[in-house]
Design a protein around this motif. Structure first.
Motif, PDB file in Angstrom:
ATOM      1  N   GLU A  32       0.804  -1.209   0.000  1.00 15.98           N
ATOM      2  CA  GLU A  32       0.000   0.000   0.000  1.00 15.98           C
ATOM      3  C   GLU A  32       0.846   1.271   0.000  1.00 15.98           C
ATOM      4  O   GLU A  32       0.539   2.221  -0.685  1.00 15.98           O
ATOM      5  CB  GLU A  32      -0.939   0.012   1.207  1.00 15.98           C
ATOM      6  N   ASP A  33       1.900   1.327   0.794  1.00 18.71           N
ATOM      7  CA  ASP A  33       2.694   2.537   0.955  1.00 18.71           C
ATOM      8  C   ASP A  33       4.105   2.290   0.426  1.00 18.71           C
ATOM      9  O   ASP A  33       5.025   1.997   1.169  1.00 18.71           O
ATOM     10  CB  ASP A  33       2.730   2.938   2.430  1.00 18.71           C
ATOM     11  N   LEU A  34       4.271   2.439  -0.894  1.00 20.42           N
ATOM     12  CA  LEU A  34       5.558   2.138  -1.503  1.00 20.42           C
ATOM     13  C   LEU A  34       6.584   3.254  -1.277  1.00 20.42           C
ATOM     14  O   LEU A  34       7.781   2.996  -1.244  1.00 20.42           O
ATOM     15  CB  LEU A  34       5.379   1.903  -3.004  1.00 20.42           C
ATOM     16  N   ASP A  35       6.124   4.492  -1.126  1.00 22.48           N
ATOM     17  CA  ASP A  35       7.048   5.607  -0.951  1.00 22.48           C
ATOM     18  C   ASP A  35       7.362   5.892   0.511  1.00 22.48           C
ATOM     19  O   ASP A  35       8.302   6.624   0.804  1.00 22.48           O
ATOM     20  CB  ASP A  35       6.476   6.872  -1.585  1.00 22.48           C
ATOM     21  N   GLY A  36       6.606   5.353   1.421  1.00 22.44           N
ATOM     22  CA  GLY A  36       6.789   5.657   2.834  1.00 22.44           C
ATOM     23  C   GLY A  36       8.149   5.274   3.373  1.00 22.44           C
ATOM     24  O   GLY A  36       8.789   6.035   4.093  1.00 22.44           O
TER      25      GLY A  36
END
Length: 51
Positions: A32-36
């Motif tokens: 879901e959060d690839l850049d986090g």
């Protein structure tokens, strides 16, 4: 040729196991959060764990 009788089902089982694991990670929200994570590495936090 006899060895193929064992190797083909083992390969199919391992492929199915890999597919099941991939679908499970999709359902549990692993992607879901690839850049986090990339931004957390670059963030300059003063409160580091263990200090």
């Amino acid at each position: 040729m006899n060895m193929l009788i064992y190797l083909i089902p083992i390969a199919l089982f391992l492929g199915g196991l890999g597919l099941f694991a991939f679908l499970w990670t999709l359902k549990s929200g692993q992607y879901e959060d690839l850049d986090g994570a990339a931004w957390r590495v670059l963030s300059d936090d003063d409160d580091k764990p263990g200090d």
